[in-house]
Write an enzyme that holds these catalytic residues in place. Structure first.
Site, PDB file in Angstrom:
ATOM      1  N   CYS A 257       0.839  -1.199   0.000  1.00  0.00           N
ATOM      2  CA  CYS A 257       0.000   0.000   0.000  1.00  0.00           C
ATOM      3  C   CYS A 257       0.878   1.254   0.000  1.00  0.00           C
ATOM      4  O   CYS A 257       1.505   1.558  -0.997  1.00  0.00           O
ATOM      5  CB  CYS A 257      -0.974  -0.032   1.180  1.00  0.00           C
ATOM      6  SG  CYS A 257      -2.382   1.092   0.992  1.00  0.00           S
TER       7      CYS A 257
ATOM      8  N   HIS B 283      -3.396  -5.670   1.146  1.00  0.00           N
ATOM      9  CA  HIS B 283      -2.682  -5.898   2.406  1.00  0.00           C
ATOM     10  C   HIS B 283      -2.642  -7.386   2.775  1.00  0.00           C
ATOM     11  O   HIS B 283      -3.537  -7.875   3.480  1.00  0.00           O
ATOM     12  CB  HIS B 283      -3.380  -5.146   3.539  1.00  0.00           C
ATOM     13  CG  HIS B 283      -3.199  -3.671   3.511  1.00  0.00           C
ATOM     14  ND1 HIS B 283      -2.179  -3.037   4.185  1.00  0.00           N
ATOM     15  CD2 HIS B 283      -3.906  -2.698   2.894  1.00  0.00           C
ATOM     16  CE1 HIS B 283      -2.271  -1.723   4.001  1.00  0.00           C
ATOM     17  NE2 HIS B 283      -3.311  -1.492   3.207  1.00  0.00           N
TER      18      HIS B 283
ATOM     19  N   GLU C 104      -0.817  -8.785   4.980  1.00  0.00           N
ATOM     20  CA  GLU C 104      -0.639  -8.928   6.431  1.00  0.00           C
ATOM     21  C   GLU C 104      -1.972  -8.876   7.175  1.00  0.00           C
ATOM     22  O   GLU C 104      -2.061  -9.264   8.348  1.00  0.00           O
ATOM     23  CB  GLU C 104       0.317  -7.849   6.956  1.00  0.00           C
ATOM     24  CG  GLU C 104      -0.266  -6.468   7.149  1.00  0.00           C
ATOM     25  CD  GLU C 104      -0.427  -5.658   5.863  1.00  0.00           C
ATOM     26  OE1 GLU C 104      -0.782  -4.470   5.949  1.00  0.00           O
ATOM     27  OE2 GLU C 104      -0.191  -6.220   4.766  1.00  0.00           O
TER      28      GLU C 104
END
Length: 234
Positions: A86, A194, A196
């Site tokens: 990002c 994302h 994660e």
């Protein structure tokens, strides 16, 4: 293998990345402040999401000049793994480590949703645990995620197999539905989604976990090849 998660003023996904590495894949990881100037002890550098320096000027435009970035560039040139997620992707673009630029989302609104993305290249160090063409669900959260490049650059990205992820239903207007790209060498990845935030079923998806597992698999294979070469040379 040792990971570094770079922290800029305004980063807000650094803790998520740290958690994904330490708690999910049992990796060794440190936070690295943006003013630090030594990355020699790390094998993979992560530039996390957030709003570095408040996203003033353009997203990533100020962070690109942080002291740590010269050493990120050096690590990339040495073949170490670098991933920008990002805002981290935006920083990599501003630093010239990846081609192209980010514009505001086509609808001029901040988008926060879980998107289906397609794995377009599963031969990078970041995608070895995925199948080619596999559809995975990864969250996005950005206001400037509309990836753009000129037609010549797009042609090169396509011909060199540098498009790693594409959106199934393009949420932000990115050219050619691009969600993530890598450099020609394949050791630098930038992606707007994302991973994660997709490492557990409790989060709605665990498809992002395999990205971090891919990094470990690549590093272990590389170390194994190095040991085999060393033994053969004796």
């Amino acid at each position: 293998m040792k990971f570094a998660v770079v922290v800029f003023p305004g980063s807000n996904c650094d803790i998520d990345c740290y958690h994904a590495i330490e708690d999910v894949i049992d990796g060794e990881v440190d936070y690295i402040w943006h003013q630090q100037v030594d990355l020699s002890g790390y094998d993979c550098i992560v530039l996390p999401g957030g709003f570095s320096y408040g996203d003033y000027l353009r997203s990533g435009a100020i962070a690109r000049f942080a002291p740590i970035m010269k050493h990120v560039e050096k690590a990339a040139a040495e073949g170490k793994l670098v991933i920008g997620i990002c805002n981290g992707f935006q920083i990599l673009l501003e630093a010239g480590l990846l081609p192209g630029a980010m514009k505001k989302n086509e609808n001029l609104q901040f988008i926060c949703s879980i998107e289906t993305i397609t794995v377009e290249n599963n031969q990078t160090p970041f995608t070895l645990e995925y199948h080619l063409g596999e559809e995975i669900k990864i969250p996005i959260a950005h206001g400037e995620g509309n990836y753009y490049c000129d037609q010549q650059t797009l042609k090169e990205l396509q011909e060199n197999n540098q498009i790693v992820f594409r959106y199934k239903d393009n949420p932000n207007g990115s050219i050619d539905d691009i969600a993530g790209i890598c450099n020609k060498q394949g050791n630098v990845l930038g992606m707007m989604p994302h991973p994660e935030r997709a490492v557990s079923k409790l989060l709605g998806s665990e498809d992002g976990k395999r990205l971090f597992q891919s990094i470990l698999s690549y590093w272990r294979e590389k170390k194994s090849e190095s040991r085999t070469y060393s033994s053969a040379s004796i």
